[in-house]
Design an enzyme around this catalytic site. Sequence first.
Site, PDB file in Angstrom:
ATOM      1  CD  GLU A 182     -13.502 -37.401 -10.167  1.00 48.74           C
ATOM      2  OE1 GLU A 182     -14.258 -37.875  -9.298  1.00 48.74           O
ATOM      3  OE2 GLU A 182     -13.575 -36.208 -10.547  1.00 48.74           O
ATOM      4  NE  ARG A 186     -16.589 -39.617  -8.977  1.00 47.92           N
ATOM      5  CZ  ARG A 186     -17.485 -39.040  -9.750  1.00 47.92           C
ATOM      6  NH1 ARG A 186     -18.565 -39.677 -10.117  1.00 47.92           N
ATOM      7  NH2 ARG A 186     -17.305 -37.808 -10.204  1.00 47.92           N
ATOM      8  CG  ASP A 311     -13.318 -28.713  -4.947  1.00 49.23           C
ATOM      9  OD1 ASP A 311     -12.228 -29.223  -5.235  1.00 49.23           O
ATOM     10  OD2 ASP A 311     -14.363 -28.993  -5.552  1.00 49.23           O
ATOM     11  CD  GLU A 472     -20.624 -29.984  -4.535  1.00 51.96           C
ATOM     12  OE1 GLU A 472     -21.694 -29.757  -5.150  1.00 51.96           O
ATOM     13  OE2 GLU A 472     -19.788 -30.824  -4.959  1.00 51.96           O
TER      14      GLU A 472
HETATM   15  C1  DMJ Z   1     -17.843 -34.964  -5.905  1.00 51.06           C
HETATM   16  O1  DMJ Z   1     -17.330 -35.940  -6.736  1.00 51.06           O
HETATM   17  C2  DMJ Z   1     -16.864 -34.637  -4.825  1.00 51.06           C
HETATM   18  O2  DMJ Z   1     -17.560 -34.006  -3.807  1.00 51.06           O
HETATM   19  C3  DMJ Z   1     -15.720 -33.788  -5.294  1.00 51.06           C
HETATM   20  O3  DMJ Z   1     -14.883 -33.374  -4.248  1.00 51.06           O
HETATM   21  C4  DMJ Z   1     -16.172 -32.571  -6.055  1.00 51.06           C
HETATM   22  N1  DMJ Z   1     -17.559 -32.578  -6.304  1.00 51.06           N
HETATM   23  C5  DMJ Z   1     -18.205 -33.756  -6.750  1.00 51.06           C
HETATM   24  C6  DMJ Z   1     -19.703 -33.580  -6.733  1.00 51.06           C
HETATM   25  O4  DMJ Z   1     -20.119 -32.331  -7.094  1.00 51.06           O
END
Ligand code: DMJ
Length: 573
Positions: A182, A186, A311, A472
């Site tokens: 994260e 971020r 994902d 998304e």
């Molecule tokens: C985001 O923090 C990023 O896109 C992450 O890969 C997964 N999804 C969240 C937002 O939904």
Amino acid sequence: MESIAVNHKPIVHVDYTDNSPLLTKRQTWRSLLRSKWYRFDRLTRGLFCLMFLMLGCALIARIFIEIEYPFGGKPDSQVTIPPRQDSDNHVAQTDKERRKAVRAAMKHAWQGYRQYAFGKDELQPVTNTSNNKWGGWGVTLIDALDTLHLMELHEEFKEGVHHVANLDFTKAKAGYTTPFFEMIIRSLGGLLSAYEMSLDVRLLHKAREIGDALMPAFDTPTGIPYPRVDVNKGKAVPASRVCIAEAGTVQLEYWKLSELTGNPVYHETAQKVVDLLDNAEKPYKGLYPIWVDINSGKLTSGSITFGGMGDSWYEYMIKQYIYSRREYDQYRRMYEESIDSMKELMVRRSIYDPEMYYVGDLDATATKFSPRYQHLTCFVPGMLALGSKVLDRPDDLELAKQLTYTCFQMYNRTATGLSPEYIQFRNKRDQGLSESTENGMFALLSLRKASEKEKEDGFYLGPNRSYILRPEALESIMIMYRITGDKMYKEWGWQIFQAIEKWTKTPSANSAYHDVTSTAGSSQWTDSMESFFLAETLKYLYLLFSPAEYYSLDEYVFNTEAHPFKIMRHARP
Ligand code: DMJ
């Protein structure tokens, strides 16, 4: 045949001399019931118990679905703040007006954050309080910086940079351990992209500080990172496993850090993780169960999913291929293997709405299919569209269109126009896969008769009906517009934006919404605004209504948190 044994238990003798008539009556009934019950043998009694248990479960399930969460929304509870009127937004018709409206939404959310939570991790936009659940460095501020810059909110950007320049990423509040993935997507991602936009070198210094502070994550027997780091001690927190998205979604950021600092170690260290997982044994070509054993490097267990925990591992295959100027063929091969298998095993369509294609999940052995489509999986159409262009795979673009349609309908077919966390489909026995029982209770629910609403919508809803301001679907809508030029995507994006404005806007910012099938308004606000709302959701909307040359997909690749990185000039030094 075994005869039914009578009176296994001694008969209870009731004392009729007792003065209490109530007690006497109860005792009589009890003894009568007991004597009846024990007329049955053990096996029959066991079967009865099982039957009662199952009936109980079915009843609870029924109550759960029909009463607590009736399809189409709970009866509205008290509305304390009326939802915004549709007319507020319908006036904006041109791109310019729509861009202006999105910019105003960003300004609104930023101002609330600035007023009530500046420098804190998150604003709680209903109570106007704040939290520091991401270590206290102000993740919302860092994540939002490049959006501010891109929307030309320069004063706000400057103020943000000034704050960041005074942070120390080598110190966290005592006892706090930083989530590696994260923090990378971020904060490191946010600072790198804000640096590339502004060339303010303070941002690059801070980016390197984060990158260095988190490098101990890779000090493991295999080089596969631990999921948390204690920056105060300069050490990672030992763990036995990490999920594939966490281990495999830091490479783009470390690669960009290597490019900008000239130090190849970041990229080389992160690249080793991909090499290892690329060579690991898989249940099916290109499909990776989500859990990785850090000590052995083996893919151990868990589902196979393009949703949460899987994902961005897949997303970064094509993105690193693009970022490296298509020179790292390993990424092309890995991507194509994964997408081919996903198309073979994981894509299905609704029985009731044949237009509605979705990507479900598999179990770890790739033999059981779970028919649900997560909002998180809605990044897939955008990824497919990018891949179709870069690798000349026209069929993927067709699938991308169908999947984007479903993502849009996840919003369009609820009472609020907001999407739930995921939707469910009825299973169809085909493709040689057996039905998944992974959904437990929901497997049971899917046995019930389809309601008219489900037949109309093509899907039904699970218990989690919240919209947490996720990006998304809008991410894919933006990419689909840029790649196909079809204006319908702009209309879809605008409709979703209006729903966000109408139902999630609080006096100070925007709040996650508890149940998208309820039109109760403010009573559904959950007092939470994750940083990705400013970093991603509003940014993708703004880009949707901007000219395609603005942060063009030919020049930039977006990290998984929507931070645009310039495609590198030379892939190999
Ligand atoms: C985001 O923090 C990023 O896109 C992450 O890969 C997964 N999804 C969240 C937002 O939904």
